[in-house]
Design an enzyme around this catalytic site. Structure first.
Site, PDB file in Angstrom:
ATOM      1  CG  HIS A 111       1.754   4.532   2.471  1.00 28.61           C
ATOM      2  ND1 HIS A 111       1.941   3.301   2.109  1.00 28.61           N
ATOM      3  CD2 HIS A 111       0.294   4.551   2.334  1.00 28.61           C
ATOM      4  CE1 HIS A 111       0.825   2.486   1.682  1.00 28.61           C
ATOM      5  NE2 HIS A 111      -0.196   3.285   1.923  1.00 28.61           N
ATOM      6  CD  GLU A 153      -3.112   3.689   4.757  1.00 27.93           C
ATOM      7  OE1 GLU A 153      -4.041   3.703   3.976  1.00 27.93           O
ATOM      8  OE2 GLU A 153      -1.870   3.724   4.275  1.00 27.93           O
TER       9      GLU A 153
HETATM   10  P1  13P Z   1      -5.574  -0.833   0.080  1.00 27.87           P
HETATM   11  O1  13P Z   1      -7.004   0.131  -0.170  1.00 27.87           O
HETATM   12  O2  13P Z   1      -5.199  -1.550  -1.250  1.00 27.87           O
HETATM   13  O3  13P Z   1      -5.596  -1.770   1.366  1.00 27.87           O
HETATM   14  O4  13P Z   1      -4.624   0.009   0.427  1.00 27.87           O
HETATM   15  C1  13P Z   1      -4.615   1.215   1.438  1.00 27.87           C
HETATM   16  C2  13P Z   1      -3.554   1.942   1.441  1.00 27.87           C
HETATM   17  O5  13P Z   1      -2.410   1.635   1.440  1.00 27.87           O
HETATM   18  C3  13P Z   1      -3.907   3.500   1.037  1.00 27.87           C
HETATM   19  O6  13P Z   1      -2.799   4.225   1.285  1.00 27.87           O
END
Ligand code: 13P
Length: 235
Positions: free
Chosen positions: A88, A157
């Protein structure tokens, strides 16, 4: 589709239990058969059976041992946890985990047959350096990772979209997911400022197999609505 909630460093054990039972009741009531994953804080991990799968946000690549502040397989096994988030952005960029460390973690939990949600994504300066540079950066996050692992889920992400309310355009998400799909046949999630207001649109995009949600998922009701959207899309 796969709908995942990363609760990060939020909610107490009591609140997490309430959260999980709310989600569980909703899924049952609405007959939702999508894959639903919830990643609570380590201190809120529980043994749970039902439609929701509980996963760990992190663990050290060890069965047990002298690794102060960490947990290992033995602590996950106590709760029957067989799902883990690796790579992550907050672990890479805030905690400072290197690709080498992530690969070790990946290999260790792969060996144990864990379902691994492996995250990739670029910071803003890399995004601003153009598509090619960005893809090159993301490709490095695939180095050493067994992309054909059968229990692998990948989550794209963009770092700059996490917790900021900013998201790439739909065209961007489709283009990036298209490139990432060439690297692995694993299901590919999008994460970064997914909210009730944009979840349906994001889930409907080509090359999206689900979402990984942070802040908006802290509200069980919002997270449930996203699960319902996923079901309604019938993808
Ligand atoms: P947000 O949905 O708060 O932008 O975070 C995404 C995230 O890091 C999920 O792992």
């Amino acid at each position: 589709m796969i709908i995942a909630a990363n609760l990060k460093t939020n909610l107490t054990r009591e609140k997490t239990n309430k959260y999980i039972s709310e989600v569980e009741s909703f899924l049952r009531e609405k007959n939702i058969s999508e894959e639903v994953l919830v990643f609570p804080a380590t201190s809120s991990l529980i043994a749970h059976s039902g439609a929701v799968t509980i996963g760990a946000q992190n663990a050290y690549p060890t069965i047990k041992g002298a690794f102060t502040g960490e947990i290992g397989y033995e602590q996950l096994e106590e709760f029957g946890i067989k799902t883990i988030l690796i790579g992550h952005s907050e672990r890479r960029h805030v905690i400072g985990e290197t690709q080498e460390e992530l690969v070790k973690k990946f290999d260790f939990y792969k060996e144990l047959g864990f379902k691994i949600v492996y995250c990739v994504g670029e910071p803003l300066e890399v995004r601003e350096a153009g598509f090619e540079n960005m893809m090159e950066y993301i490709s490095k996050q695939y180095e050493g990772i067994d992309t054909s692992y059968e229990n692998l889920i990948i989550a794209y992400e963009p770092v700059w979209a996490i917790g900021t309310g900013l998201t790439p355009t739909s065209e961007d998400i489709v283009a990036i997911h298209g490139e990432l799909k060439k690297k692995s046949l694993a299901p590919l999630l999008y994460g970064g400022s997914v909210k009730v207001t944009n979840a349906k649109e994001v889930l409907a995009l080509e090359g999206i197999d689900g979402v990984l949600v942070g802040s908006a998922a802290l509200y069980a009701e919002h997270f449930c609505t996203m699960c319902e959207y996923a079901q309604s899309l019938n993808k």
